[in-house]
Design an enzyme around this catalytic site. Structure first.
Site, PDB file in Angstrom:
ATOM      1  CG  HIS A 149      -0.335   0.910   7.286  1.00 12.16           C
ATOM      2  ND1 HIS A 149       0.651   0.468   8.143  1.00 12.16           N
ATOM      3  CD2 HIS A 149       0.266   1.754   6.416  1.00 12.16           C
ATOM      4  CE1 HIS A 149       1.803   1.043   7.800  1.00 12.16           C
ATOM      5  NE2 HIS A 149       1.605   1.811   6.757  1.00 12.16           N
ATOM      6  CD  GLU A 150      -1.375   2.375   2.883  1.00  8.86           C
ATOM      7  OE1 GLU A 150      -0.924   3.521   2.782  1.00  8.86           O
ATOM      8  OE2 GLU A 150      -0.646   1.383   3.075  1.00  8.86           O
TER       9      GLU A 150
ATOM     10  CB  CYS B 115       5.318   1.843   7.374  1.00  6.93           C
ATOM     11  SG  CYS B 115       4.838   3.354   6.522  1.00  6.93           S
ATOM     12  CG  LEU B 116       6.700   1.034   1.325  1.00  9.99           C
ATOM     13  CD1 LEU B 116       6.046   1.407  -0.006  1.00  9.99           C
ATOM     14  CD2 LEU B 116       7.830   0.043   1.111  1.00  9.99           C
TER      15      LEU B 116
ATOM     16  CD  GLN C  71       3.294   5.636   2.807  1.00  7.60           C
ATOM     17  OE1 GLN C  71       2.346   5.091   2.266  1.00  7.60           O
ATOM     18  NE2 GLN C  71       4.346   4.974   3.252  1.00  7.60           N
TER      19      GLN C  71
ATOM     20  CG  HIS D 114       0.412   6.442   5.764  1.00 10.53           C
ATOM     21  ND1 HIS D 114       1.568   6.896   6.357  1.00 10.53           N
ATOM     22  CD2 HIS D 114       0.659   5.153   5.430  1.00 10.53           C
ATOM     23  CE1 HIS D 114       2.472   5.919   6.381  1.00 10.53           C
ATOM     24  NE2 HIS D 114       1.940   4.848   5.830  1.00 10.53           N
TER      25      HIS D 114
ATOM     26  N   GLY E 121       0.823  -1.204   0.000  1.00 10.64           N
ATOM     27  CA  GLY E 121       0.000   0.000   0.000  1.00 10.64           C
ATOM     28  C   GLY E 121       0.853   1.248   0.000  1.00 10.64           C
TER      29      GLY E 121
HETATM   30 NI    NI Z   1       2.835   2.975   5.575  1.00  9.54          NI
END
Ligand code: NI
Length: 166
Positions: free
Chosen positions: A133-134, A91-92, A51, A137, A46
């Site tokens: 999670h998204e 998470c990226l 981000q 963000h 995702g």
């Molecule tokens: Ni993330």
């Protein structure tokens, strides 16, 4: 299409509460394509617009093993949360950190698609986890915010060591 730069914690732009999407034009379609390309390249399941430093309530996801089930959610809302459990998460934007975070196993998504058309989806398992999670963000939250102060402090030290050695 192009690969976008993913912001890393503690970049303050990750802490913004994103604005709703109101315009579904060709710029938005290009942004979505670039976000998919960036997510698949990372690789991740995702990616939220926050981000990549874009202030819009928009995220792309693909939780399938074959990476063939792309989902776009615009201005998402979650409801009908059921069965809280602790699940491994990463998470990226927080590289090389994984930990267990409480998430609901089932959620109901109400969102707009990439053309601005409303849709609803019952999600479970990894997809439900990814949606929560998204959405975090888009509200300026990171998964590490769900961890204890002690763990967050350890992650902060680890990431600042990593930045020094990069
Ligand atoms: Ni993330």
């Amino acid at each position: 299409m192009s690969i976008l730069t993913i912001l890393h914690h503690p970049d303050p732009r990750l802490r913004q509460n994103a604005r709703p999407v109101t315009t579904f034009d060709s710029d938005l379609q290009r942004l979505i394509e670039d976000m998919f390309e960036t997510m698949y390249d990372a690789p991740g399941v995702g990616l939220a617009a926050t981000q990549i430093g874009v202030d819009l309530r928009l995220a792309v996801m693909d939780c399938s093993d074959e990476r063939t089930s792309p989902i776009v959610m615009v201005n998402p809302e979650l409801s009908n949360f059921r069965e809280l459990e602790k699940l491994d998460e990463g998470c990226l934007s927080v590289p090389d950190v994984q930990d267990q975070v409480p998430r609901y196993n089932r959620v109901h998504l109400k969102a707009l698609d990439r053309q601005g058309k409303p849709f609803e989806l019952e999600a479970s398992g990894l997809l439900a986890q990814c949606m929560q999670h998204e959405l975090d963000h888009l509200d300026g939250k990171l998964f590490i915010d769900h961890l204890s102060w002690l763990k967050r402090d350890r992650i902060r030290k680890k990431l600042s060591r990593k930045r020094r050695s990069d």
